[in-house]
Design a protein around this motif. Structure first.
Motif, PDB file in Angstrom:
ATOM      1  N   THR A   1      -4.364  16.896   3.111  1.00 32.45           N
ATOM      2  CA  THR A   1      -3.988  15.621   2.502  1.00 32.45           C
ATOM      3  C   THR A   1      -4.635  14.508   3.320  1.00 32.45           C
ATOM      4  N   PHE A   2      -4.575  13.299   2.790  1.00 35.60           N
ATOM      5  CA  PHE A   2      -5.051  12.154   3.557  1.00 35.60           C
ATOM      6  C   PHE A   2      -4.089  11.939   4.732  1.00 35.60           C
TER       7      PHE A   2
ATOM      8  N   ALA B   1      -0.198   9.807  -4.593  1.00 29.06           N
ATOM      9  CA  ALA B   1      -1.279   8.819  -4.461  1.00 29.06           C
ATOM     10  C   ALA B   1      -2.407   9.072  -5.461  1.00 29.06           C
ATOM     11  N   HIS B   2      -2.665  10.357  -5.772  1.00 28.09           N
ATOM     12  CA  HIS B   2      -3.767  10.698  -6.687  1.00 28.09           C
ATOM     13  C   HIS B   2      -3.319  10.786  -8.137  1.00 28.09           C
TER      14      HIS B   2
ATOM     15  N   HIS C   1      -4.672   1.821  -4.130  1.00 27.80           N
ATOM     16  CA  HIS C   1      -5.817   1.420  -3.310  1.00 27.80           C
ATOM     17  C   HIS C   1      -7.056   1.286  -4.197  1.00 27.80           C
TER      18      HIS C   1
ATOM     19  N   ASN D   1       0.861  -1.190   0.000  1.00 36.19           N
ATOM     20  CA  ASN D   1       0.000   0.000   0.000  1.00 36.19           C
ATOM     21  C   ASN D   1       0.897   1.238   0.000  1.00 36.19           C
ATOM     22  N   ALA D   2       0.283   2.406  -0.181  1.00 33.25           N
ATOM     23  CA  ALA D   2       1.087   3.633  -0.274  1.00 33.25           C
ATOM     24  C   ALA D   2       1.560   4.117   1.086  1.00 33.25           C
ATOM     25  N   THR D   3       0.842   3.754   2.140  1.00 27.92           N
ATOM     26  CA  THR D   3       1.263   4.214   3.470  1.00 27.92           C
ATOM     27  C   THR D   3       2.614   3.595   3.833  1.00 27.92           C
TER      28      THR D   3
ATOM     29  N   GLY E   1      -2.529  -1.506  -2.668  1.00 26.84           N
ATOM     30  CA  GLY E   1      -1.206  -1.499  -3.288  1.00 26.84           C
ATOM     31  C   GLY E   1      -0.626  -0.105  -3.353  1.00 26.84           C
TER      32      GLY E   1
ATOM     33  N   VAL F   1       2.232  16.952  -1.980  1.00 27.85           N
ATOM     34  CA  VAL F   1       1.146  16.035  -2.366  1.00 27.85           C
ATOM     35  C   VAL F   1       0.485  16.601  -3.625  1.00 27.85           C
TER      36      VAL F   1
ATOM     37  N   ALA G   1      -2.579   9.639   6.016  1.00 26.55           N
ATOM     38  CA  ALA G   1      -1.407   8.765   5.877  1.00 26.55           C
ATOM     39  C   ALA G   1      -0.128   9.553   5.602  1.00 26.55           C
ATOM     40  N   THR G   2      -0.233  10.689   4.918  1.00 23.03           N
ATOM     41  CA  THR G   2       0.986  11.466   4.612  1.00 23.03           C
ATOM     42  C   THR G   2       1.650  11.900   5.919  1.00 23.03           C
TER      43      THR G   2
ATOM     44  N   LYS H   1      -8.543   4.226  -5.955  1.00 24.21           N
ATOM     45  CA  LYS H   1      -7.687   5.086  -6.771  1.00 24.21           C
ATOM     46  C   LYS H   1      -7.903   4.811  -8.260  1.00 24.21           C
TER      47      LYS H   1
ATOM     48  N   SER I   1      -0.430   5.417  -4.895  1.00 24.88           N
ATOM     49  CA  SER I   1      -1.331   4.472  -4.213  1.00 24.88           C
ATOM     50  C   SER I   1      -2.133   3.730  -5.274  1.00 24.88           C
TER      51      SER I   1
ATOM     52  N   ASP J   1       4.071  12.656  -2.478  1.00 23.45           N
ATOM     53  CA  ASP J   1       2.956  11.736  -2.325  1.00 23.45           C
ATOM     54  C   ASP J   1       2.111  11.907  -3.581  1.00 23.45           C
TER      55      ASP J   1
HETATM   56  C1  LIG Z   1      -2.963  11.620  -0.648  1.00 25.64           C
HETATM   57  C2  LIG Z   1      -2.913  10.199  -0.135  1.00 25.64           C
HETATM   58  N1  LIG Z   1      -1.787   9.743   0.447  1.00 25.64           N
HETATM   59  C3  LIG Z   1      -1.687   8.495   0.898  1.00 25.64           C
HETATM   60  C4  LIG Z   1      -2.743   7.612   0.801  1.00 25.64           C
HETATM   61  C5  LIG Z   1      -2.594   6.239   1.373  1.00 25.64           C
HETATM   62  O1  LIG Z   1      -2.719   5.264   0.397  1.00 25.64           O
HETATM   63  P1  LIG Z   1      -2.936   3.732   0.771  1.00 25.64           P
HETATM   64  O2  LIG Z   1      -4.398   3.590   1.103  1.00 25.64           O
HETATM   65  O3  LIG Z   1      -2.556   2.997  -0.485  1.00 25.64           O
HETATM   66  O4  LIG Z   1      -2.067   3.380   1.917  1.00 25.64           O
HETATM   67  C6  LIG Z   1      -3.945   8.041   0.196  1.00 25.64           C
HETATM   68  C7  LIG Z   1      -5.127   7.205  -0.006  1.00 25.64           C
HETATM   69  O5  LIG Z   1      -5.636   6.388   0.556  1.00 25.64           O
HETATM   70  C8  LIG Z   1      -4.032   9.375  -0.271  1.00 25.64           C
HETATM   71  O6  LIG Z   1      -5.157   9.843  -0.821  1.00 25.64           O
END
Ligand SMILES: Cc1ncc(COP(=O)(O)O)c(C=O)c1O
Length: 413
Positions: free
Chosen positions: A113-114, A187-188, A211, A89-91, A221, A159, A116-117, A214, A209, A185
């Motif tokens: 941002t989400f 992810a998008h 996910h 996953n991206a995290t 992933g 991001v 996780a960043t 996405k 990401s 990041d």
């Molecule tokens: C901007 C951003 N960063 C990180 C993530 C984390 O991705 P993941 O769910 O693959 O861990 C997401 C989405 O879920 C995200 O939108």
């Protein structure tokens, strides 16, 4: 496929428009089943199932299997980048990239941002320092950022919100001039470009990401992409416990590996990427046609000079709108349209950051406003133009009947 039970403004046989009652006013919901933001893009399921069968026949389910290798190669050639390390996953990908880059003490990130960043830093006892965003791009505001650099700053994580690139030239020169590492990041932003270069080629490394929600998904992933050979080698080791071969651990590592089933899904999605983009673009244009004339409805635009994945349909609902973003979300939810706030309420208003930095909001006026205004509507290959017309009709009707809607919301409160 669920069909709407009826458009908001149905044309009757006598040619008059019959406005059905909005669900918030006691009418039937327009959709029988929930219409979500981010329903997965699937691609060709026969190809996917064929790959899953191949995987089972091979009995090679994980540990850098042939699908993961192929997925990494295809990402590299699509993005034009030297290295791709696919992950679970991206995290985890962010955590590994942060560690491999040697980030420490403080790293500047947006709060818009989400979570996780920010968590990927704090998880490793590195303090995320929240910087405001540029109201036009929704990405890091480089002028605000410059003032936040201190001797404790070790890096910047930008991001690419909604897949629109950060202010890359300014961030790259600011990082260079201050000896800071620059990570993105992304992810998008899979499938998006900036001035002729695919996102994935900027900074020291970028993280995608994959996910389920996405643009391109591998169930769960992510990946780190980079043009730096040494960094790539270190990240690959860290993703697999530090193993450099059988029985030989040369580094501290974790388990960030992507499974073969995920790579099978990712490969299948990659084959359909052009059709994902064209459906998303069609949906985007349909929403723009039906909603962007509304007062106080400012649509996030994509620069057609760049490649865009159009994965997000986003409006800022400003004070000129007769109904606020939150009121519209209530109206839509009653119709079974699960529109979303993003990234409400902002990382700085979530724990542990809210307690650590109680005054952070004062330095983040644009972030606070956007968290209050942003409305994200359903799109993707699971959403058709008729459904979009229904969603738009609900919004238009609610705006036209704003006073009645407010009364009903008062009753529901
Ligand atoms: C901007 C951003 N960063 C990180 C993530 C984390 O991705 P993941 O769910 O693959 O861990 C997401 C989405 O879920 C995200 O939108």
């Amino acid at each position: 496929m669920e069909f709407p039970r009826g458009l908001s403004g149905e044309i009757m046989p006598n040619g008059k428009t019959h406005l059905r009652e909005l669900a918030i006013r006691g009418g039937e919901p327009a959709f029988a089943a929930p219409l979500h933001v981010g329903r997965p893009n699937i691609g060709d399921r026969h190809q996917l199932l064929a790959r899953i069968n191949q995987m089972l026949d091979r009995r090679w389910l994980t540990n850098a299997g042939p699908f993961v290798q192929e997925f990494e190669e295809k990402i590299c050639s699509y993005v034009g980048v030297k290295h791709c390390i696919a992950m679970c996953n991206a995290t985890i990908a962010l955590e590994i990239a942060i560690r491999a880059l040697g980030l420490k003490d403080e790293v500047i990130v947006p709060s818009f941002t989400f979570i996780a960043t920010a968590h990927a830093l704090q998880w490793q006892e590195i303090t995320p320092v929240f910087c405001d965003i540029d109201p036009n791009t929704h990405c890091l505001d480089v002028r605000a950022l410059e003032k936040m650099i201190t001797p404790r700053t070790s890096g910047i994580i930008g991001v690419h919100v909604w897949g629109r690139a950060c202010n890359l030239d300014a961030l790259e020169s600011m990082a260079r001039n201050n000896g800071l590492k620059l990570l993105f990041d992304a992810a998008h932003a899979f499938g998006c470009s900036h001035q002729g270069k695919m996102i994935g080629n900027f900074g020291e490394a970028e993280v995608y990401s994959f996910h389920a929600t996405k643009f391109l998904n591998s169930f769960e992933g992510g990946a780190v992409v980079t043009n730096d050979d040494q960094l790539a080698a270190k990240i690959r080791l860290m993703t697999n416990f530090g193993f450099a071969g059988y029985d030989n651990v040369v580094y501290i590592g974790t388990n960030g590996k992507m499974s073969e089933a995920s790579a099978a899904m990712g490969l299948t999605g990659l084959e359909s990427i052009d059709s994902f983009i064209s459906v998303n673009h069609r949906n985007y244009k349909q929403y723009a046609k039906l909603l962007s004339h509304l007062p106080g409805f400012k649509m996030v635009e994509y620069d057609s000079a760049n490649r865009c994945n159009y994965q997000y349909v986003v409006f800022e609902v400003t004070t000129e709108s007769p109904l606020s973003r939150d009121e519209l979300i209530e109206v839509l939810r009653k119709e079974n349209v699960l529109a979303r706030k993003y990234f409400y309420p902002g990382c700085h208003r979530m724990e542990p950051y809210r307690s650590k930095f109680p005054g952070a909001g004062e330095l983040l006026p644009n972030t606070e406003r956007l968290c209050h205004d942003v409305l994200v509507l359903p799109t993707g290959t699971a959403v058709g133009v008729d459904e979009i017309s229904s969603v738009a009709a609900i919004i238009c009707q609610a705006i036209a009947q704003a006073d009645l809607v407010k009364q009903s919301l008062g009753r529901h409160a």
